[in-house]
Design a protein around this motif. Structure first.
Motif, PDB file in Angstrom:
ATOM      1  N   SER A  13       0.850  -1.193   0.000  1.00 28.98           N
ATOM      2  CA  SER A  13       0.000   0.000   0.000  1.00 28.98           C
ATOM      3  C   SER A  13       0.881   1.236   0.000  1.00 28.98           C
ATOM      4  CB  SER A  13      -0.904   0.025   1.236  1.00 28.98           C
ATOM      5  OG  SER A  13      -1.830  -1.042   1.156  1.00 28.98           O
ATOM      6  N   ARG A  14       0.487   2.237  -0.768  1.00 27.92           N
ATOM      7  CA  ARG A  14       1.226   3.507  -0.801  1.00 27.92           C
ATOM      8  C   ARG A  14       0.221   4.637  -0.884  1.00 27.92           C
ATOM      9  NH1 ARG A  14       6.554   3.503  -4.334  1.00 27.92           N
ATOM     10  NH2 ARG A  14       7.289   4.566  -2.456  1.00 27.92           N
ATOM     11  N   GLY A  15       0.481   5.688  -0.121  1.00 28.54           N
ATOM     12  CA  GLY A  15      -0.413   6.847  -0.162  1.00 28.54           C
ATOM     13  C   GLY A  15      -1.854   6.481   0.139  1.00 28.54           C
ATOM     14  N   GLY A  37       3.346  -5.267 -18.089  1.00 33.15           N
ATOM     15  CA  GLY A  37       2.039  -4.732 -17.720  1.00 33.15           C
ATOM     16  C   GLY A  37       1.963  -3.257 -18.063  1.00 33.15           C
ATOM     17  N   PRO A  38       0.771  -2.715 -18.092  1.00 34.52           N
ATOM     18  CA  PRO A  38       0.600  -1.305 -18.462  1.00 34.52           C
ATOM     19  C   PRO A  38       1.227  -0.360 -17.442  1.00 34.52           C
ATOM     20  CG  PRO A  38      -1.507  -2.481 -18.483  1.00 34.52           C
ATOM     21  CD  PRO A  38      -0.511  -3.387 -17.831  1.00 34.52           C
ATOM     22  N   ASN A  39       1.363   0.900 -17.818  1.00 29.85           N
ATOM     23  CA  ASN A  39       1.826   1.932 -16.882  1.00 29.85           C
ATOM     24  C   ASN A  39       0.934   1.920 -15.641  1.00 29.85           C
ATOM     25  OD1 ASN A  39       2.345   3.924 -19.767  1.00 29.85           O
ATOM     26  ND2 ASN A  39       3.952   3.131 -18.479  1.00 29.85           N
ATOM     27  N   LYS A  43       4.451  -2.721 -11.491  1.00 31.11           N
ATOM     28  CA  LYS A  43       5.677  -3.492 -11.751  1.00 31.11           C
ATOM     29  C   LYS A  43       6.837  -3.035 -10.859  1.00 31.11           C
ATOM     30  CE  LYS A  43       5.554  -2.170 -16.058  1.00 31.11           C
ATOM     31  NZ  LYS A  43       4.344  -1.306 -15.968  1.00 31.11           N
ATOM     32  N   SER A  44       7.084  -1.716 -10.859  1.00 33.12           N
ATOM     33  CA  SER A  44       8.203  -1.199 -10.050  1.00 33.12           C
ATOM     34  C   SER A  44       7.942  -1.423  -8.569  1.00 33.12           C
ATOM     35  CB  SER A  44       8.395   0.297 -10.299  1.00 33.12           C
ATOM     36  OG  SER A  44       8.722   0.527 -11.636  1.00 33.12           O
ATOM     37  N   THR A  45       6.694  -1.256  -8.177  1.00 35.58           N
ATOM     38  CA  THR A  45       6.344  -1.439  -6.764  1.00 35.58           C
ATOM     39  C   THR A  45       6.578  -2.887  -6.350  1.00 35.58           C
ATOM     40  OG1 THR A  45       4.681   0.298  -7.008  1.00 35.58           O
ATOM     41  CG2 THR A  45       4.489  -1.128  -5.087  1.00 35.58           C
ATOM     42  N   PRO A  76      17.275  -0.102 -10.000  1.00 32.92           N
ATOM     43  CA  PRO A  76      16.030   0.650 -10.197  1.00 32.92           C
ATOM     44  C   PRO A  76      15.939   1.230 -11.604  1.00 32.92           C
ATOM     45  CG  PRO A  76      17.545   1.892  -8.831  1.00 32.92           C
ATOM     46  CD  PRO A  76      18.218   0.590  -9.134  1.00 32.92           C
ATOM     47  N   GLN A  77      14.769   1.783 -11.917  1.00 26.50           N
ATOM     48  CA  GLN A  77      14.591   2.450 -13.203  1.00 26.50           C
ATOM     49  C   GLN A  77      15.644   3.541 -13.344  1.00 26.50           C
ATOM     50  OE1 GLN A  77      10.213   2.981 -13.024  1.00 26.50           O
ATOM     51  NE2 GLN A  77      10.347   3.336 -15.203  1.00 26.50           N
ATOM     52  N   ALA A  78      16.100   3.762 -14.569  1.00 30.26           N
ATOM     53  CA  ALA A  78      17.215   4.682 -14.807  1.00 30.26           C
ATOM     54  C   ALA A  78      16.931   6.079 -14.263  1.00 30.26           C
ATOM     55  CB  ALA A  78      17.483   4.753 -16.300  1.00 30.26           C
ATOM     56  N   LEU A 188       9.949  -5.199 -18.173  1.00 33.95           N
ATOM     57  CA  LEU A 188      10.068  -4.822 -19.590  1.00 33.95           C
ATOM     58  C   LEU A 188       8.719  -4.307 -20.074  1.00 33.95           C
ATOM     59  CD1 LEU A 188      11.910  -7.936 -21.099  1.00 33.95           C
ATOM     60  CD2 LEU A 188      12.891  -5.660 -20.798  1.00 33.95           C
ATOM     61  N   HIS A 189       8.744  -3.308 -20.948  1.00 34.89           N
ATOM     62  CA  HIS A 189       7.501  -2.915 -21.617  1.00 34.89           C
ATOM     63  C   HIS A 189       7.335  -3.649 -22.944  1.00 34.89           C
ATOM     64  CE1 HIS A 189       5.462   0.005 -19.177  1.00 34.89           C
ATOM     65  NE2 HIS A 189       6.607   0.588 -18.891  1.00 34.89           N
ATOM     66  N   ASP A 190       8.441  -4.085 -23.517  1.00 33.06           N
ATOM     67  CA  ASP A 190       8.415  -4.672 -24.851  1.00 33.06           C
ATOM     68  C   ASP A 190       8.056  -6.162 -24.758  1.00 33.06           C
ATOM     69  OD1 ASP A 190       9.092  -5.863 -27.300  1.00 33.06           O
ATOM     70  OD2 ASP A 190      10.552  -4.287 -27.721  1.00 33.06           O
TER      71      ASP A 190
HETATM   72  N1  ATP Z   1       4.954   6.895  -3.436  1.00 33.64           N
HETATM   73  C1  ATP Z   1       3.756   6.642  -3.947  1.00 33.64           C
HETATM   74  N2  ATP Z   1       2.625   7.080  -3.352  1.00 33.64           N
HETATM   75  C2  ATP Z   1       1.408   6.824  -3.864  1.00 33.64           C
HETATM   76  N3  ATP Z   1       1.212   6.109  -4.981  1.00 33.64           N
HETATM   77  C3  ATP Z   1       2.286   5.640  -5.607  1.00 33.64           C
HETATM   78  C4  ATP Z   1       3.606   5.872  -5.133  1.00 33.64           C
HETATM   79  N4  ATP Z   1       4.474   5.286  -5.977  1.00 33.64           N
HETATM   80  C5  ATP Z   1       3.722   4.712  -6.930  1.00 33.64           C
HETATM   81  N5  ATP Z   1       2.424   4.940  -6.725  1.00 33.64           N
HETATM   82  C6  ATP Z   1       1.312   4.466  -7.562  1.00 33.64           C
HETATM   83  O1  ATP Z   1       1.374   3.063  -7.613  1.00 33.64           O
HETATM   84  C7  ATP Z   1       0.927   2.605  -8.870  1.00 33.64           C
HETATM   85  C8  ATP Z   1       1.956   1.646  -9.422  1.00 33.64           C
HETATM   86  O2  ATP Z   1       3.155   2.361  -9.689  1.00 33.64           O
HETATM   87  P1  ATP Z   1       4.410   1.610 -10.302  1.00 33.64           P
HETATM   88  O3  ATP Z   1       5.494   2.623 -10.441  1.00 33.64           O
HETATM   89  O4  ATP Z   1       4.697   0.400  -9.515  1.00 33.64           O
HETATM   90  O5  ATP Z   1       3.833   1.190 -11.717  1.00 33.64           O
HETATM   91  P2  ATP Z   1       4.587   0.558 -12.956  1.00 33.64           P
HETATM   92  O6  ATP Z   1       3.779  -0.616 -13.387  1.00 33.64           O
HETATM   93  O7  ATP Z   1       6.014   0.324 -12.652  1.00 33.64           O
HETATM   94  O8  ATP Z   1       4.387   1.729 -14.007  1.00 33.64           O
HETATM   95  P3  ATP Z   1       5.297   2.264 -15.234  1.00 33.64           P
HETATM   96  O9  ATP Z   1       5.159   1.258 -16.329  1.00 33.64           O
HETATM   97  O10 ATP Z   1       4.635   3.548 -15.579  1.00 33.64           O
HETATM   98  O11 ATP Z   1       6.711   2.436 -14.752  1.00 33.64           O
HETATM   99  C9  ATP Z   1       0.704   3.836  -9.741  1.00 33.64           C
HETATM  100  O12 ATP Z   1      -0.671   4.111  -9.801  1.00 33.64           O
HETATM  101  C10 ATP Z   1       1.418   4.937  -8.990  1.00 33.64           C
HETATM  102  O13 ATP Z   1       0.786   6.179  -9.194  1.00 33.64           O
END
Ligand code: ATP
Length: 273
Positions: A13-15, A37-39, A43-45, A76-78, A188-190
């Motif tokens: 959970s974030r925010g 997966g989509p933006n 993925k990064s989380t 991490p991402q660049a 990866l996005h590709d």
């Molecule tokens: N610090 C934060 N506080 C609140 N929400 C966050 C925080 N960091 C990320 N999010 C939200 O968490 C969700 C997932 O973010 P994440 O960066 O993991 O996505 P992603 O799949 O890696 O996206 P992308 O392909 O754009 O890099 C997004 O909706 C983002 O807005």
């Protein structure tokens, strides 16, 4: 090195919002797991949680316990590198925990080999903050490689790279995983690169796993449509390389220069003839 990284019901959970909503997955050793997966899918989380850099519920285990900092390396991402250090110094920082007051020849040799592998030897003496984004990405990869981690998690390691270097990096990562029995997971996005290089594909959609398994078994056109909201065709080049071709609504649903095969019916990995 030969254990899987196991994620069990990971929740983040974030925010005030739940971003990762109970993801369970196994990232096997000796191959690449691609996370797509989509933006905003998470993925990064998920990757940061797997690297134990974010508080989360659920478990991430390796060999039955939480992986430690010497076993796991995360890229991490660049982000722009602003350090006033040479490329060689930045690469050597990958072995910071082993460096003493003087450098051992083995550390220099490892840095030289890693720089050569990713093609940045010519920049060894250059200040890293004078390099392009793609060159910096290669420096960070070399830095991670000289740690020789058992688990290597990389968030979009090819995002700033040209076509040739995308393939170079994924070839290096696949070989690293196979030769060392290491777990390598890559955001990866590709989807074409993911299908080509991974032996395990996790597609995240809105914080949940939409599919997990060998790309030839789990990746199909309805899945791409439901996750990404676009029609796509899964095609194969004459050399057997999978290509995921997204179609804009105005395009006809056939790409004539490539053959099309029933991707999911393949049972023995990706088609290779
Ligand atoms: N610090 C934060 N506080 C609140 N929400 C966050 C925080 N960091 C990320 N999010 C939200 O968490 C969700 C997932 O973010 P994440 O960066 O993991 O996505 P992603 O799949 O890696 O996206 P992308 O392909 O754009 O890099 C997004 O909706 C983002 O807005």
């Amino acid at each position: 090195m030969s254990h899987a990284l196991v994620l069990e019901n990971v929740r983040v959970s974030r925010g005030g919002a739940e971003i990762i909503k109970g993801v369970s997955a196994e990232f096997p050793a000796a191959g690449i797991t691609a996370i797509c997966g989509p933006n905003g899918a998470g993925k990064s989380t998920l990757m940061a949680a797997a690297a134990n850099l974010l508080p989360h519920d659920g478990k991430t285990t390796f060999n039955g316990r939480r992986p430690n900092a010497t076993e796991l390396s995360f890229m991490p991402q660049a982000l722009g590198l602003r350090a006033q250090l040479s490329v060689l110094e930045v690469v050597l920082l990958g072995r910071l925990d082993k460096l003493g007051w003087s450098l051992r020849p083995a550390d220099i040799d490892a840095a030289d080999a890693a720089m050569a592998a990713v093609g940045i030897t010519e920049f060894a003496a250059r200040r890293v903050d004078t390099l392009s984004g793609g060159q910096q990405q290669l420096v960070l990869l070399a830095q991670r490689l000289i740690r020789r981690p058992e688990i290597l998690l990389l968030d979009e390691p090819t995002s700033a790279l040209d076509l040739r270097r995308q393939l170079l990096v994924l070839d290096i990562l696949k070989t690293y995983a196979e030769e060392n029995g290491a777990v390598v997971a890559v955001v990866l996005h590709d989807l074409s690169l993911a299908a080509r290089y991974s032996s395990n594909l996790l597609i995240l959609h809105e914080g949940r796993s939409a599919c997990l398994g060998h790309p030839s078994h789990v990746l199909d056109e309805p899945l791409i449509r439901s996750v990404y909201g676009v029609d796509a065709e899964i095609l194969f080049t004459s050399g057997g390389t999978p290509v995921i071709a997204p179609l804009s609504p105005s395009e006809t649903p056939r790409t004539k220069s490539l053959d099309k095969f029933p991707y999911r019916q393949e049972t023995n990995g990706l088609r290779s003839t």
